[in-house]
Motif scaffolding. Sequence first.
Motif, PDB file in Angstrom:
ATOM      1  N   UNK A  32     -14.947   7.215 -17.514  1.00 12.68           N
ATOM      2  CA  UNK A  32     -13.662   7.917 -17.498  1.00 12.68           C
ATOM      3  C   UNK A  32     -13.076   7.928 -18.902  1.00 12.68           C
ATOM      4  N   UNK A  43      -0.575   1.600 -16.859  1.00  8.58           N
ATOM      5  CA  UNK A  43      -1.135   0.292 -16.524  1.00  8.58           C
ATOM      6  C   UNK A  43      -2.624   0.348 -16.259  1.00  8.58           C
ATOM      7  N   UNK A 371     -12.933   4.283  -3.839  1.00 12.57           N
ATOM      8  CA  UNK A 371     -13.066   4.208  -5.294  1.00 12.57           C
ATOM      9  C   UNK A 371     -12.306   3.052  -5.945  1.00 12.57           C
ATOM     10  N   UNK A 401      -8.480   6.129  -3.242  1.00 10.19           N
ATOM     11  CA  UNK A 401      -7.495   5.083  -3.508  1.00 10.19           C
ATOM     12  C   UNK A 401      -6.068   5.615  -3.485  1.00 10.19           C
ATOM     13  N   UNK A 402      -5.894   6.825  -4.045  1.00  9.94           N
ATOM     14  CA  UNK A 402      -4.538   7.358  -4.146  1.00  9.94           C
ATOM     15  C   UNK A 402      -3.926   7.576  -2.766  1.00  9.94           C
ATOM     16  N   UNK A 403      -4.773   7.835  -1.764  1.00 10.86           N
ATOM     17  CA  UNK A 403      -4.262   8.047  -0.406  1.00 10.86           C
ATOM     18  C   UNK A 403      -4.134   6.715   0.328  1.00 10.86           C
ATOM     19  N   UNK A 406      -1.016   3.674  -0.696  1.00 15.30           N
ATOM     20  CA  UNK A 406       0.303   3.644  -0.063  1.00 15.30           C
ATOM     21  C   UNK A 406       0.280   3.010   1.331  1.00 15.30           C
ATOM     22  N   UNK A 409       0.183  -0.694   0.796  1.00 20.67           N
ATOM     23  CA  UNK A 409       1.472  -1.198   0.320  1.00 20.67           C
ATOM     24  C   UNK A 409       2.474  -1.286   1.467  1.00 20.67           C
ATOM     25  N   UNK A 419      -9.299  -6.609  -3.958  1.00 18.69           N
ATOM     26  CA  UNK A 419     -10.091  -7.266  -4.992  1.00 18.69           C
ATOM     27  C   UNK A 419      -9.161  -7.719  -6.089  1.00 18.69           C
ATOM     28  N   UNK A 420      -9.347  -8.911  -6.585  1.00 22.86           N
ATOM     29  CA  UNK A 420      -8.434  -9.404  -7.608  1.00 22.86           C
ATOM     30  C   UNK A 420      -9.223  -9.996  -8.761  1.00 22.86           C
ATOM     31  N   UNK A 446       1.925  -8.048  -3.991  1.00 25.85           N
ATOM     32  CA  UNK A 446       0.766  -7.570  -3.243  1.00 25.85           C
ATOM     33  C   UNK A 446       0.616  -8.303  -1.909  1.00 25.85           C
TER      34      UNK A 446
END
Lengths: 524, 330
Positions: A32, A43, A371, A401-403, A406, A409, A419-420, A446
């Motif tokens: 990317x 971030x 992703x 991920x974008x969907x 949320x 969250x 994953x951390x 989180x």
Amino acid sequence: MKSLKLMLAATAAVMTLSTAAPANTLKWGAARDIDSLDPYAFGSTFTLAFLNHVYEGLVRYDANLKIEPALAESWEIVEPTVWRFKLRKGVKFHNGSDFTADDAMASLKRISHETSPLKGNLPAYKDARKIDDHTVDIMLNSAYPLLLNDLTNVFMFDKEWLVANNSELPTDVAKGVEGYATHHANGTGPFMLESRRPDAKTILVVNPKWWDAPRHNLTRIEFTPIASAPTRVAALLSGDINYTEAAPLQDLQRLQASPEVKTLLSTELRTVFFALNFKDRLTESDVKDKNPLKDRRVRRALYQGLAMDQMQKRAMRGLSRNTGALVAPAIPGYTPDMDARLPFDAEGAKKLLAEAGYPNGFSLSLVCSTDSYVNEEEICQSAAAMWARIGIKANLSSGPRSIQNPKRVKGEFDITTLGWANEPMIDAYSILVQVMHGKTGSAGVFNWGNWGHPRIDELTDKAANELNPEKRIPMMSEALKIAKEEILFLPLHQQPMAWATRTDVTGAVQLSDNKARHWFTRMK
Amino acid sequence: MLAFLLRRLANAVAVMLTVALIAFVIFRFVGDPVEMMLNEQATQAQRDALRERLGLNASPAMQFARFVTNAIQGDFGISYRNQQDVFTLIAERFPATLELVLVATILSLALGIPFGVVTAIRRNSVLAQALQLVSIVGISLPSFALGILLILVFSVQLGWLPGFGRGEVVDLGFWSTGLLTASGRKALVLPSITLALFQITLVMRLVRAEMLETLRTDFIKFARARGLPDRVVHFRHALRNCLMPVITVTGMQIGNLIAFALITETVFQWPGTGLLFIQAVTFVDIPVMAAYLVIVSFIFVALNTVVDMLYAVVDPRLRMQGSGGGGHGG
């Protein structure tokens, strides 16, 4: 005929030698593009890692992931909440101006500003003051042991440059006005920006006046994002690029089969686990009156229902490292005994479920993205299949991920992947305060599923203000062990990372934070 | 003509507003940009503050009103992801896409028309049969598969052509072009073939069908009876009469190619608007997505209008009907 061929080959060899020797160009094909040239813009760990070639912090990680001085020569803790940094003398920015305390002050002010997306990277910061031209005090809200870790990612700007270009404050997306630092760079680092075309090519050239003795022998870095994995593999095989930090796992065999390509495989800091819903009800289940996941026996059944060897072999192609711990071995707070997993035991899991009152199992939702983590979709599919065997029907919801984020969250899941990596601080405090701690004040951002344990909160809060590592690290280990004992999460593995280079790139240093550090890279 | 233009203009505005509304509705489901913008260390308070500053907490009606007002003024804001002015961002990428699309279009005409003629006049020859077969492959092969196939053959195996990027480009101020350098032209070859293959087959099939039709008409028979050579009959008389629909379809397809070059652009890392859009979707970069959709729909509307007007200019029958008030395209 043969001799002619030999002669040609020899001439070619001489020619390549004579042309390649002075210019060592690393042609980096990345998965990317970087988001911006401004390190305080977005971030993104990847962008920061790239920009670290141009910009530097007061301290940095060495080749063993230990903190060492960079733009600060030394530091001392004057009071528990005041740290004094002696800045390195004789450091010059790429535009020629000197690095002084004013620059450090301006940089700290910029990153900690209200509108800076990276404000959270410096959580304990209160203020800074200039003592003299090469001394700066950083004042903190409370005693805080991880300031140095945080500062590895706080890059230093040139104050005059910021002022001259009206960029003392970070770019505010809400205002809709571009910032100068988005398109220009002026750091102190080992490489200087030559040009950038977003999505096409960003070129760095070596900084001959770097303050440190270079270990690398590169003269130039040509950074090209190649988002499509097969294209990236093809580019590496054809020699159009000679380094990538994202070799696709499914193509590793192909790459390894080529004599011109080397792969560097390891596992990264990021530990992947399943997080569970601990609220009063499940979100999507045939059990309506209570939440079975609050019962440790049910959690244990889910844990022991996972045949991790199989998952490691199939979903991860044998490249991940299975673990019972929630942090990777390189993270302070980890102890080797955490690594042991409860064994896979489908029969035992069924018994546990029956004991808990669910002899026929139950259904729940499993929220995954495609992703966020390595082969995440495969992980979730195989977990759902394994749980089906013990009677748990996991309804898998998969998407980008974008969907999916949320939903996570908002706590709209019963089981989800998490994953951390504990980046950027590389310390278990990160997962303790951000993930495991209850949602109080700034902690527990989180903590999506209302999980936790009062003792974990207590230990985390104590560790936050403990400056002595001898005391602090055991506190974190204890907290992590409670999470393990209570099976608050279902740990899976440390995910694999795969780099690949052409054989002319010899000394790429791959650390477990999966960041490229080309000031260590050597070429033939 | 004026009434015609005004009607088209009203149409265009209605289409644009609809697109804006649909785009806006979609954005409410693409995810939360704030979660993508801040990293793992940010606190809840910082997340809430950013959401407030971006105006994501306002009511949907308010947000839509603001979106349309800003869009009308050409102000699309700055990208959430890379903090660049959205209009400049798209304008920078546009030359790459347009060059790719133009080369693909020229290829599709240069190859599609002769192929179409050949398959029509030598219907049973081996060549025509082979072309027909290839054209089925061209229509059914997805462009990402074709792209990767081409990369493997011409870039990895043979090493003739680059597999990604645009090569060296020359900046002409408002326009950056790859056509002026050798590496830029080489870089164009594989992506433009990938993008053009579907077009080539489309043009070929269209020309073939039209030719077959025309060859049956009386004036061709008369031309033959006059003893004109086949070449003249086929190319000067028959083909000319087939070109109207080809021009129309090509014109319309340019819009399509601009909007849907994104797969080819992703495979070849071609720094055009499609690649930009894909990334915007991944990062929930709403300003970029919004501007892209509005600009693409504008291009579509503009092309449609121009094609309709050309019709009226070229075909006298339409002009007469147009002034009479009816009018429907061919």
